[in-house]
Write a protein that holds these residues in place. Sequence first.
Motif, PDB file in Angstrom:
ATOM      1  N   TYR A  82       0.724 -23.897 -56.250  1.00 55.50           N
ATOM      2  CA  TYR A  82      -0.347 -23.582 -55.278  1.00 55.50           C
ATOM      3  C   TYR A  82       0.800 -23.762 -53.934  1.00 55.50           C
ATOM      4  O   TYR A  82       1.278 -25.276 -53.927  1.00 55.50           O
ATOM      5  N   LEU A  83       0.233 -22.406 -52.811  1.00 56.35           N
ATOM      6  CA  LEU A  83       1.143 -22.605 -51.553  1.00 56.35           C
ATOM      7  C   LEU A  83       0.603 -22.987 -50.658  1.00 56.35           C
ATOM      8  O   LEU A  83      -0.713 -22.326 -50.591  1.00 56.35           O
ATOM      9  N   ILE A  84       0.782 -23.166 -49.559  1.00 50.60           N
ATOM     10  CA  ILE A  84       0.412 -24.655 -48.260  1.00 50.60           C
ATOM     11  C   ILE A  84       1.231 -23.355 -47.020  1.00 50.60           C
ATOM     12  O   ILE A  84       2.716 -23.158 -47.684  1.00 50.60           O
ATOM     13  N   PRO A  85       0.626 -22.892 -46.533  1.00 45.63           N
ATOM     14  CA  PRO A  85       1.677 -22.321 -45.367  1.00 45.63           C
ATOM     15  C   PRO A  85       2.219 -23.388 -45.301  1.00 45.63           C
ATOM     16  O   PRO A  85       2.477 -24.645 -44.357  1.00 45.63           O
ATOM     17  N   THR A  86       3.553 -23.417 -44.452  1.00 42.33           N
ATOM     18  CA  THR A  86       4.601 -24.189 -43.693  1.00 42.33           C
ATOM     19  C   THR A  86       5.369 -23.375 -42.296  1.00 42.33           C
ATOM     20  O   THR A  86       5.138 -22.547 -42.279  1.00 42.33           O
ATOM     21  N   ARG A  87       6.097 -23.526 -41.522  1.00 42.81           N
ATOM     22  CA  ARG A  87       6.500 -23.403 -40.448  1.00 42.81           C
ATOM     23  C   ARG A  87       6.902 -21.138 -40.418  1.00 42.81           C
ATOM     24  O   ARG A  87       6.867 -20.847 -40.424  1.00 42.81           O
ATOM     25  N   HIS A  88       7.644 -21.921 -41.874  1.00 45.64           N
ATOM     26  CA  HIS A  88       8.620 -20.576 -42.388  1.00 45.64           C
ATOM     27  C   HIS A  88       7.909 -19.611 -42.873  1.00 45.64           C
ATOM     28  O   HIS A  88       8.045 -18.419 -43.381  1.00 45.64           O
ATOM     29  N   PHE A  89       7.565 -19.812 -43.292  1.00 42.37           N
ATOM     30  CA  PHE A  89       6.404 -18.863 -44.722  1.00 42.37           C
ATOM     31  C   PHE A  89       4.873 -18.853 -44.270  1.00 42.37           C
ATOM     32  O   PHE A  89       4.133 -20.203 -45.100  1.00 42.37           O
ATOM     33  N   ASN A  90       4.356 -18.085 -43.905  1.00 40.11           N
ATOM     34  CA  ASN A  90       3.179 -18.435 -43.708  1.00 40.11           C
ATOM     35  C   ASN A  90       1.888 -17.354 -43.771  1.00 40.11           C
ATOM     36  O   ASN A  90       2.493 -15.836 -43.139  1.00 40.11           O
ATOM     37  N   LEU A  91       1.296 -16.703 -45.027  1.00 43.43           N
ATOM     38  CA  LEU A  91       0.776 -15.591 -44.686  1.00 43.43           C
ATOM     39  C   LEU A  91      -0.659 -15.824 -44.924  1.00 43.43           C
ATOM     40  O   LEU A  91      -1.305 -17.118 -45.378  1.00 43.43           O
ATOM     41  N   PRO A  92      -1.501 -14.752 -44.711  1.00 47.27           N
ATOM     42  CA  PRO A  92      -3.079 -14.679 -44.321  1.00 47.27           C
ATOM     43  C   PRO A  92      -3.367 -15.173 -45.354  1.00 47.27           C
ATOM     44  O   PRO A  92      -4.622 -15.785 -45.834  1.00 47.27           O
ATOM     45  N   PHE A  93      -3.586 -14.881 -47.209  1.00 46.19           N
ATOM     46  CA  PHE A  93      -4.422 -15.790 -48.054  1.00 46.19           C
ATOM     47  C   PHE A  93      -3.358 -17.171 -48.044  1.00 46.19           C
ATOM     48  O   PHE A  93      -4.043 -16.941 -49.172  1.00 46.19           O
ATOM     49  N   MET A  94      -3.305 -17.451 -47.554  1.00 41.97           N
ATOM     50  CA  MET A  94      -2.173 -18.912 -48.319  1.00 41.97           C
ATOM     51  C   MET A  94      -3.496 -20.495 -47.606  1.00 41.97           C
ATOM     52  O   MET A  94      -4.570 -19.356 -45.558  1.00 41.97           O
ATOM     53  N   PRO A  95      -3.945 -21.436 -47.728  1.00 38.87           N
ATOM     54  CA  PRO A  95      -3.335 -22.030 -48.827  1.00 38.87           C
ATOM     55  C   PRO A  95      -3.876 -21.192 -50.393  1.00 38.87           C
ATOM     56  O   PRO A  95      -5.400 -20.686 -50.456  1.00 38.87           O
ATOM     57  N   CYS A  96      -3.867 -21.572 -51.202  1.00 37.89           N
ATOM     58  CA  CYS A  96      -3.932 -19.947 -52.243  1.00 37.89           C
ATOM     59  C   CYS A  96      -3.139 -20.827 -53.726  1.00 37.89           C
ATOM     60  O   CYS A  96      -2.006 -21.200 -53.673  1.00 37.89           O
ATOM     61  N   TYR A  97      -3.239 -20.556 -54.912  1.00 40.59           N
ATOM     62  CA  TYR A  97      -3.416 -20.102 -56.151  1.00 40.59           C
ATOM     63  C   TYR A  97      -2.000 -18.823 -56.591  1.00 40.59           C
ATOM     64  O   TYR A  97      -3.029 -18.201 -56.278  1.00 40.59           O
ATOM     65  N   GLU A  98      -1.018 -18.995 -56.978  1.00 38.89           N
ATOM     66  CA  GLU A  98      -0.011 -17.900 -56.853  1.00 38.89           C
ATOM     67  C   GLU A  98      -0.037 -17.844 -58.649  1.00 38.89           C
ATOM     68  O   GLU A  98       0.816 -19.305 -58.905  1.00 38.89           O
ATOM     69  N   ILE A  99       0.310 -17.049 -59.495  1.00 45.61           N
ATOM     70  CA  ILE A  99       0.798 -17.024 -60.726  1.00 45.61           C
ATOM     71  C   ILE A  99       1.692 -15.790 -60.872  1.00 45.61           C
ATOM     72  O   ILE A  99       2.145 -15.344 -59.845  1.00 45.61           O
ATOM     73  N   GLY A 100       2.728 -16.911 -61.926  1.00 45.53           N
ATOM     74  CA  GLY A 100       3.891 -16.418 -61.411  1.00 45.53           C
ATOM     75  C   GLY A 100       4.661 -16.738 -62.701  1.00 45.53           C
ATOM     76  O   GLY A 100       3.975 -17.071 -64.018  1.00 45.53           O
ATOM     77  N   TRP A 101       5.455 -15.427 -63.243  1.00 42.54           N
ATOM     78  CA  TRP A 101       6.583 -15.973 -64.478  1.00 42.54           C
ATOM     79  C   TRP A 101       8.266 -15.748 -63.456  1.00 42.54           C
ATOM     80  O   TRP A 101       7.756 -14.235 -63.053  1.00 42.54           O
ATOM     81  N   ARG A 102       8.758 -15.601 -64.984  1.00 40.68           N
ATOM     82  CA  ARG A 102      10.521 -15.127 -64.769  1.00 40.68           C
ATOM     83  C   ARG A 102      10.785 -15.514 -66.419  1.00 40.68           C
ATOM     84  O   ARG A 102      10.617 -16.370 -66.796  1.00 40.68           O
ATOM     85  N   LEU A 103      11.500 -14.517 -67.144  1.00 41.35           N
ATOM     86  CA  LEU A 103      11.846 -14.254 -68.172  1.00 41.35           C
ATOM     87  C   LEU A 103      13.310 -14.511 -68.508  1.00 41.35           C
ATOM     88  O   LEU A 103      13.598 -13.793 -67.661  1.00 41.35           O
ATOM     89  N   ARG A 104      14.079 -14.907 -69.376  1.00 39.54           N
ATOM     90  CA  ARG A 104      15.596 -14.401 -69.725  1.00 39.54           C
ATOM     91  C   ARG A 104      15.916 -12.938 -70.551  1.00 39.54           C
ATOM     92  O   ARG A 104      14.523 -12.545 -71.077  1.00 39.54           O
ATOM     93  N   LYS A 105      16.796 -12.394 -69.955  1.00 35.25           N
ATOM     94  CA  LYS A 105      16.375 -11.299 -70.282  1.00 35.25           C
ATOM     95  C   LYS A 105      16.278 -10.308 -71.948  1.00 35.25           C
ATOM     96  O   LYS A 105      15.312  -9.370 -71.793  1.00 35.25           O
TER      97      LYS A 105
END
Length: 189
Positions: A82-105
């Motif tokens: 769950y992304l919430i806006p902060t003073r340094h990181f605030n995007l127009p679509f926030m707050p929102c749920y963001e899906i993400g992934w990172r896998l070992r090579k």
Amino acid sequence: MMIYFETERLLFRDWQESDLPKFQAMNSDFDVRRYFPDVMSSARSEIAFYMMQSEIAQHELGLFAVSLKETNEFIGFIGMQYLIPTRHFNLPFMPCYEIGWRLRKAFWHQGYATEGARGVLHYAQQKGIKEVYSYTSLINRPSRRIMEKLNMTYVRSFQHPLIRENHPLCEQVLFHKYLSGSEINDINQ
């Protein structure tokens, strides 16, 4: 170890101390971090590790540690935050749920990220989440392909506020998806 859900080949679970060294190695790999501004130090990875562990423990939702069913080997993470806006990181679509992934090579190009992300969308829908976003750098074609395979809709591009202008990763693309009853059918496609 708590397993929250599974897909055909993957287990989605809480983070274990034994995952930390592999997580740190993954985050220090230049290829894995190609579409990020930098690699992560071991200390930064450790902070992220404990934050992700805590978020899952509190909400039963987050960036889950993912293991192969067959071998129980840790391959990376896939989940939602769950992304919430902060003073340094605030995007127009926030707050929102963001899906993400990172896998070992070693686990790239085997369909794990797409399979896992579909599982996460199904799990999120069961938790009552109605819509999700995902974003990445414009040049990150592998992640954009996954978003397209998830039937996410391209919304727009934007300049990432934490990446300097004219940096190759500054231009980001935003994708969106409403979760509905049809999401259940998407899981096995």
